[in-house]
Design an enzyme around this catalytic site. Structure first.
Site, short mmCIF file in Angstrom:
data_model
loop_
_atom_site.label_atom_id
_atom_site.label_comp_id
_atom_site.label_asym_id
_atom_site.label_seq_id
_atom_site.Cartn_x
_atom_site.Cartn_y
_atom_site.Cartn_z
N ASN A 11 0.85 -1.19 0.00
CA ASN A 11 0.00 0.00 0.00
C ASN A 11 0.89 1.25 0.00
O ASN A 11 1.57 1.53 0.99
CB ASN A 11 -0.90 -0.04 1.24
CG ASN A 11 -1.80 1.18 1.38
OD1 ASN A 11 -1.40 2.30 1.11
ND2 ASN A 11 -3.01 0.93 1.81
N LYS A 14 0.44 3.68 2.91
CA LYS A 14 1.00 3.21 4.18
C LYS A 14 2.53 3.33 4.16
O LYS A 14 3.13 3.75 5.15
CB LYS A 14 0.59 1.76 4.45
CG LYS A 14 1.04 1.26 5.81
CD LYS A 14 0.58 -0.16 6.09
CE LYS A 14 -0.81 -0.18 6.68
NZ LYS A 14 -1.14 -1.50 7.25
N ASP A 68 0.21 -4.35 12.23
CA ASP A 68 -1.16 -4.84 12.11
C ASP A 68 -1.93 -4.05 13.15
O ASP A 68 -1.45 -3.81 14.26
CB ASP A 68 -1.27 -6.34 12.36
CG ASP A 68 -2.64 -6.87 11.90
OD1 ASP A 68 -3.10 -6.45 10.82
OD2 ASP A 68 -3.25 -7.68 12.61
N SER A 69 -3.09 -3.61 12.76
CA SER A 69 -3.85 -2.78 13.69
C SER A 69 -5.34 -2.98 13.45
O SER A 69 -5.75 -3.51 12.43
CB SER A 69 -3.49 -1.31 13.50
OG SER A 69 -3.71 -0.91 12.17
N GLY A 148 -11.70 4.47 7.68
CA GLY A 148 -12.14 3.33 8.49
C GLY A 148 -13.18 3.72 9.53
O GLY A 148 -14.17 4.38 9.22
N TYR A 149 -12.92 3.33 10.77
CA TYR A 149 -13.87 3.56 11.86
C TYR A 149 -13.70 4.94 12.52
O TYR A 149 -14.36 5.23 13.51
CB TYR A 149 -13.69 2.47 12.93
CG TYR A 149 -13.88 1.07 12.41
CD1 TYR A 149 -15.16 0.52 12.29
CD2 TYR A 149 -12.80 0.29 12.02
CE1 TYR A 149 -15.34 -0.77 11.80
CE2 TYR A 149 -12.97 -1.00 11.52
CZ TYR A 149 -14.23 -1.52 11.42
OH TYR A 149 -14.42 -2.79 10.94
N ASP A 150 -12.82 5.78 11.97
CA ASP A 150 -12.49 7.06 12.59
C ASP A 150 -13.69 7.93 12.95
O ASP A 150 -13.70 8.55 14.01
CB ASP A 150 -11.52 7.86 11.71
CG ASP A 150 -10.12 7.26 11.69
OD1 ASP A 150 -9.91 6.19 12.30
OD2 ASP A 150 -9.22 7.86 11.06
N LYS A 170 -3.84 13.35 16.14
CA LYS A 170 -4.05 11.91 15.97
C LYS A 170 -2.71 11.18 16.02
O LYS A 170 -2.61 10.08 16.59
CB LYS A 170 -4.78 11.62 14.65
CG LYS A 170 -5.17 10.15 14.51
CD LYS A 170 -5.90 9.87 13.21
CE LYS A 170 -6.18 8.39 13.04
NZ LYS A 170 -6.67 8.06 11.72
#
Length: 195
Positions: A11, A14, A68-69, A148-150, A170
């Protein structure tokens, strides 16, 4: 001469983010070899980070850094956990499923975890750290930043969701920023020892 560190990811975003976080260490950063896929079969974030770092280090013959998160929600027994990215086909669908499954839950506590692992060229894990940001899941989305879930992950300490935070905040209190803050001095020691 800078040391080479392969980021265990294909990615580009990333790889750039990691490069930015590691900018002070004078490292040459590059992505994992093209076409390399590492199956994330671990039961924990740390196991998956180790699997990826080790496989990419062996495949590239270089030092490798993997992460990994994901999000773990107390009322859901730690779900989505290591399956955070596969909890639905898209970010909106993952959020919708999470909110549906939490409907009526009294306890909305959750935490984001980021596990980082560094492997030497033989695939041996030489460093491991974990950053955790506790929070709670809101009933409605707030903010337009992040991914994402932010928009539903609220951090009481900041009074904001991840999606409402600027990058600097953040980066400081988020799970990945905390993990990198732990990693950097240890990685510096490895570099000074001749990584």
């Amino acid at each position: 001469m800078s040391s080479l560190l392969v980021i265990a990811s294909g990615n580009a975003g990333k790889v750039r983010e990691f490069g930015h976080m590691l900018a002070g260490l004078q490292l040459q950063i590059r992505p994992q070899p093209e076409g390399l896929e590492v199956e994330e079969t671990g039961d924990t974030f740390a196991e998956n980070a180790r699997l990826k770092a080790s496989a990419v280090a062996r495949a590239s013959g270089c030092w490798a850094l993997a992460d990994d998160s994901g999000l773990s929600v107390t009322a859901l027994g730690g779900t989505p956990g290591v399956h955070s990215a596969r909890y639905g086909p898209s970010d909106p669908e993952r959020i919708a499923r999470l909110l549906r499954e939490l409907d009526g839950a009294g306890d909305r506590s959750a935490r984001f975890t980021a596990a980082l692992a560094v492997a030497d060229p033989s695939g041996t894990i030489r460093l491991e750290v974990e950053g955790i940001c506790p929070g709670e899941i809101l009933e409605e989305q707030r903010g337009t930043g992040g991914f994402g879930y932010d928009p539903v992950f609220f951090v009481p300490e900041a009074g904001l969701t991840y999606a409402e935070m600027d990058k600097a905040l953040k980066g400081r209190i988020g799970h990945r920023g905390q993990a990198f803050a732990l990693l950097a001095p240890q990685l510096r020691e490895l570099l000074d020892a001749g990584l």
